[in-house]
Design a protein around this motif. Structure first.
Motif, PDB file in Angstrom:
ATOM      1  N   CYS A   1     -10.796   2.873   4.297  1.00 12.88           N
ATOM      2  CA  CYS A   1     -10.440   4.228   3.860  1.00 12.88           C
ATOM      3  C   CYS A   1     -11.681   5.085   4.051  1.00 12.88           C
ATOM      4  O   CYS A   1     -12.661   4.952   3.312  1.00 12.88           O
TER       5      CYS A   1
ATOM      6  N   ILE B   1      -4.549   7.000  -2.364  1.00 17.20           N
ATOM      7  CA  ILE B   1      -4.139   5.711  -1.801  1.00 17.20           C
ATOM      8  C   ILE B   1      -4.063   4.707  -2.939  1.00 17.20           C
ATOM      9  O   ILE B   1      -4.944   4.669  -3.812  1.00 17.20           O
TER      10      ILE B   1
ATOM     11  N   VAL C   1      -7.208   6.397   6.994  1.00 18.44           N
ATOM     12  CA  VAL C   1      -6.973   4.975   6.728  1.00 18.44           C
ATOM     13  C   VAL C   1      -6.810   4.264   8.066  1.00 18.44           C
ATOM     14  O   VAL C   1      -5.921   4.590   8.850  1.00 18.44           O
TER      15      VAL C   1
ATOM     16  N   ILE D   1       0.842  -1.198   0.000  1.00 16.17           N
ATOM     17  CA  ILE D   1       0.000   0.000   0.000  1.00 16.17           C
ATOM     18  C   ILE D   1       0.877   1.247   0.000  1.00 16.17           C
ATOM     19  O   ILE D   1       1.839   1.347   0.769  1.00 16.17           O
TER      20      ILE D   1
ATOM     21  N   VAL E   1       0.670   5.665  -0.108  1.00 18.55           N
ATOM     22  CA  VAL E   1      -0.202   6.815   0.130  1.00 18.55           C
ATOM     23  C   VAL E   1       0.485   8.090  -0.350  1.00 18.55           C
ATOM     24  O   VAL E   1       1.715   8.168  -0.394  1.00 18.55           O
TER      25      VAL E   1
END
Length: 496
Positions: A328, A394, A366, A305, A307
């Motif tokens: 999210c 994201i 998140v 992941i 961001v």
């Protein structure tokens, strides 16, 4: 005497309802102009269009539809099972623009003052929000939401409550009075894109539960002509206003929707629905996730992941290995009205650069959860999930062969997402996509970053730790929501 009182009451009701009536010539093109029930000089003070999902809330949706049609003109109240909102709004706004060109003052006032009411679950409300955004209306109307679903996160976030409402005339009049007094509030709109190589065999289209959710109306494969389409790839797009989640909470939600389609007779009211949700959380292993949920389904194993906290700069986001569900979040209302982000105290704001969860700041919160017990911490004062980040964008980059499917959810509506096992390019990306107008009561939980009256300016020192890996699971036995929350009326000993 009684007759005079009854006549006075009827006159008072009629005068009140005139605030909301829309004349027929506005609703139906080429119809005769009638001004008997409308102020022909200034027009209605608070004109409304009402959209009702007659299938929501068991019998409540149908009953509410009848009551609104009895109180307002029938042609300004629409059953979403009979006509889609994009068709309705396109037709009415085209007529309003035409009347405006001809100098119709009532039409001009109605365009300026129009408010929408949508009665249904979060999926129904999200459907209407999406339509208003997509139509790019010259004067987008603000929207009030009637809680007819199970979780009712959108209505609760803006002060409309989370319990299913009364359907009698007095209850509807009371709601209309709130609509007239409500303030407008902008909220962020989020775009979600998923892309993968076209699989060599089989399909990777989203699989709806047996009851098709509106999220799949809003989340679908793009056409070949779409600018986002890439040859050799499957690209899907959608939008949300409250949250996107992935993992075990979405799996439980998927099971709930499937069960409701198989046995609709068991889902006649909100209390029963919430009890069934809790039972499914047990049977799906959400309360004993370390035993029933393979580590391969944990979020960190499924995807990498990234961001974007500052524009133009992606950074990797560390996900604790125990996290099985990631949310999210745009609004401070998840799974029955709970706030997974909470309000970071002064120390957290300084050390981790965190902010309260404003709905119009262009940031998503998140949050991660290990299991249902972890989520129950939201029921405690100042409780929150594992705060992972706040970001403008994201990106989930799925690991090749990590799993053949996962479960996803947009604003309460879930689906099963097949994943090609031979593809290392599968990604989901969430980005800001403008704003939409909501109507909020004085009890609204949602707060604007520009609102000086926000209670977030008062710091509350919470029992606050996000170092989830440092604490054993047995010491954090709490859990969250209509995905996680066990209703008060459910006896734990009877859950199978």
């Amino acid at each position: 005497m009684q007759l005079n009182a009854a006549m006075a009451s009827h006159t008072s009701d009629a005068n009140f309802l005139r605030n909301f009536w829309i004349p027929c010539h506005v609703l139906v093109p080429e119809s005769v102009i009638e001004g008997s029930n409308i102020d022909i000089i200034d027009g209605p003070h608070c004109p409304v269009l009402v959209f009702v999902n007659s299938k929501s809330g068991g019998q409540l949706g149908g009953d509410l539809l009848k009551t609104y049609r009895a109180l307002l003109t029938e042609k300004q109240v629409f059953d979403l099972g009979e006509e889609a909102p994009d068709q309705v709004l396109s037709r009415i706004y085209a007529n309003l623009e035409n009347l405006k060109l001809h100098g119709d003052q009532i039409a001009i006032r109605i365009m300026e003052r129009l408010r929408l009411i949508v009665a249904g679950g979060d999926g129904t409300a999200g459907w209407l929000l999406g339509v208003v955004c997509d139509l790019k209306l010259s004067h987008p109307p603000p929207i009030a939401t009637v809680p007819l679903g199970t979780g009712n996160n959108l209505p609760f976030a803006f002060g409309w409550g989370k319990k299913n409402p009364g359907t009698d005339e007095q209850s509807v009049k009371s709601f209309l009075d709130q609509v007239m007094k409500a303030k407008e509030m902008k909220i962020d709109n989020w775009h979600i894109l998923m892309r993968m190589r076209a699989p060599k065999q089989g399909s990777c289209d989203p699989i709806a539960p047996l009851e098709l959710p509106h999220s799949l109306h809003a989340f679908h494969r793009v056409s070949e002509a779409d600018e986002l389409n890439i040859e050799g790839c499957h690209t899907f797009r959608g939008g949300f206003w409250n949250y996107f989640s992935m993992g075990m909470d979405a799996q439980v939600s998927y099971a709930f929707h499937s069960e409701r389609k198989l046995h609709p007779e068991k889902f006649k009211n909100q209390m029963v629905n919430q009890s069934t949700y809790a039972k499914l959380g047990c049977t799906q292993g959400w309360f004993l996730a370390p035993l029933f949920h393979p580590p391969s389904r944990n979020i960190a194993h499924l995807a990498k992941i990234k961001v974007m906290k500052t524009h133009g700069h992606w950074e990797d986001l560390h996900i604790p290995s125990s996290i099985r569900s990631i949310v999210c979040l745009n609004l401070p209302s998840f799974s029955g009205g709970l706030n997974p982000w909470g309000t970071p105290n002064r120390k957290k704001r300084r050390d981790r650069d965190l902010t309260p969860p404003y709905v119009d700041d262009g940031l998503l919160e998140v949050v991660g959860f290990r299991d249902a017990w972890h989520g129950l911490v939201l029921l405690a004062p100042n409780g929150h999930g594992t705060r992972l980040a706040q970001a403008h964008r994201i990106r989930f980059e799925f690991r090749k062969g990590a799993a053949d499917h996962t479960f996803m959810r947009i604003d309460g509506e879930p689906w099963k997402q097949p994943l090609p096992v031979d593809d290392d390019t599968v990604l989901v990306e969430i980005s800001h996509h403008g704003q939409v107008n909501m109507l909020a009561t004085h009890d609204s939980k949602s707060k604007s970053v520009n609102d000086p009256s926000s209670p977030y300016h008062n710091d509350v020192e919470e029992d606050d730790s996000d170092d989830e890996d440092s604490k054993a699971d047995e010491f954090r036995k709490f859990g969250a929501a209509d995905t996680f929350k066990i209703p008060d009326e459910v006896d734990l000993s009877h859950l199978s």
